[in-house]
Design a protein around this motif. Structure first.
Motif, short mmCIF file in Angstrom:
data_model
loop_
_atom_site.label_atom_id
_atom_site.label_comp_id
_atom_site.label_asym_id
_atom_site.label_seq_id
_atom_site.Cartn_x
_atom_site.Cartn_y
_atom_site.Cartn_z
N SER A 1 12.18 -25.66 -6.67
CA SER A 1 10.71 -25.55 -6.79
C SER A 1 10.02 -26.89 -6.59
O SER A 1 8.79 -26.98 -6.66
CB SER A 1 10.34 -24.99 -8.17
OG SER A 1 10.65 -25.91 -9.19
N THR B 1 9.96 -29.51 -8.57
CA THR B 1 9.26 -29.82 -9.80
C THR B 1 10.09 -30.78 -10.64
O THR B 1 11.29 -30.58 -10.80
CB THR B 1 8.99 -28.55 -10.62
OG1 THR B 1 8.28 -27.60 -9.81
CG2 THR B 1 8.19 -28.85 -11.88
N GLN C 1 5.91 -31.97 -7.36
CA GLN C 1 4.93 -31.94 -8.45
C GLN C 1 5.65 -32.35 -9.74
O GLN C 1 6.84 -32.12 -9.88
CB GLN C 1 4.32 -30.55 -8.60
CG GLN C 1 5.33 -29.47 -8.97
CD GLN C 1 4.69 -28.11 -9.23
OE1 GLN C 1 3.48 -28.00 -9.37
NE2 GLN C 1 5.52 -27.09 -9.32
N MET D 1 -0.91 -32.51 -14.61
CA MET D 1 0.13 -32.65 -13.60
C MET D 1 -0.41 -33.41 -12.39
O MET D 1 -1.61 -33.53 -12.19
CB MET D 1 0.63 -31.28 -13.16
CG MET D 1 1.40 -30.52 -14.23
SD MET D 1 1.93 -28.88 -13.66
CE MET D 1 3.02 -29.32 -12.28
N ASN E 1 1.38 -35.11 -8.28
CA ASN E 1 2.56 -35.11 -7.40
C ASN E 1 2.86 -36.54 -6.97
O ASN E 1 2.00 -37.42 -7.04
CB ASN E 1 2.37 -34.18 -6.20
CG ASN E 1 1.26 -34.61 -5.28
OD1 ASN E 1 1.38 -35.63 -4.59
ND2 ASN E 1 0.15 -33.87 -5.25
#
Length: 214
Positions: free
Chosen positions: A144, A146, A187, A195, A197
């Motif tokens: 993902s 992440t 991210q 949050m 990135n």
């Protein structure tokens, strides 16, 4: 891998519930406190907790660990053993940071750079990123894109380094050599705040933007 951020404690620390969509097996990343709030969210999501994962040893990230582990029979993974002194100093941390005293604990497994953590059928890669604390780890889900970065990196800032065994140069090096190579499109969930990135931070973060380093 799916996740839900649950801010906890008066520090508004970003605790995360992460889970595998195929198995609904879940883990809690950095349960700093407010265990009832975390468990209410777990029940709403309909997932099954199997473990706790810790990025580092500061009280606002680990304060609810012993209670949550005991109530739900969960294993504890992380942080890196270099943060053990923070775990052994929970009483002092509670006084210093305005928390109620909590029970001490020992992780089921310390994490090292290059390890992986399993949550259902999903795998998180472990990156040792010292500087904020000497045993800080980052968790990265490559599928993902992440990363759960704790207090290493924030939107527009980086972690403090004025705590015992903090090191500013080491922190900047961790970010630039261990996080940036993961890709600009990654991210990240920071320990506090919104949050962002990596690409955005490389352009705009006044502490670690590429432009600062030629």
């Amino acid at each position: 891998m799916k996740f839900k951020i649950v801010p906890v404690t008066h520090y508004q620390q970003n605790c995360s519930i992460i889970w595998c969509e195929e198995t609904l097996q879940a883990a809690v990343v950095d349960p700093g406190g407010d265990v009832d709030t975390i468990l209410a969210e777990v029940e709403k999501l309909g997932v099954e907790l199997s473990k706790i994962i810790l990025t580092h040893g500061h009280m606002d990230h680990i304060g609810g660990t012993a209670e949550l582990s005991k109530r739900k029979g969960l294993t504890i993974e992380g942080p890196h053993k270099e943060d053990s002194f923070w775990l052994y100093a929970l009483d002092q941390q509670a006084q210093m940071m305005g928390f109620q005293p909590v029970e001490s604990f020992e992780p089921s497994r310390w994490l090292n750079h290059g390890d992986s953590v399993q949550v259902g059928n999903q795998q998180l890669d472990v990156l040792h990123c010292p500087g904020h604390t000497p045993g800080h780890v980052v968790l990265f889900d490559s599928k993902s894109k992440t990363a759960f970065v704790g207090d290493v990196l924030f939107s527009g800032s980086i972690g403090r380094t004025d705590f015992p065994k903090g090191d500013y140069n080491q922190l900047v090096d961790s970010i630039r050599t261990r996080l940036w190579p993961l890709g600009d499109d990654v991210q990240f969930v920071p320990g506090h705040g919104p949050m962002s990135n990596f690409g955005h931070e490389r352009k705009t973060n006044p502490f670690v933007a590429d432009s600062r380093f030629g």
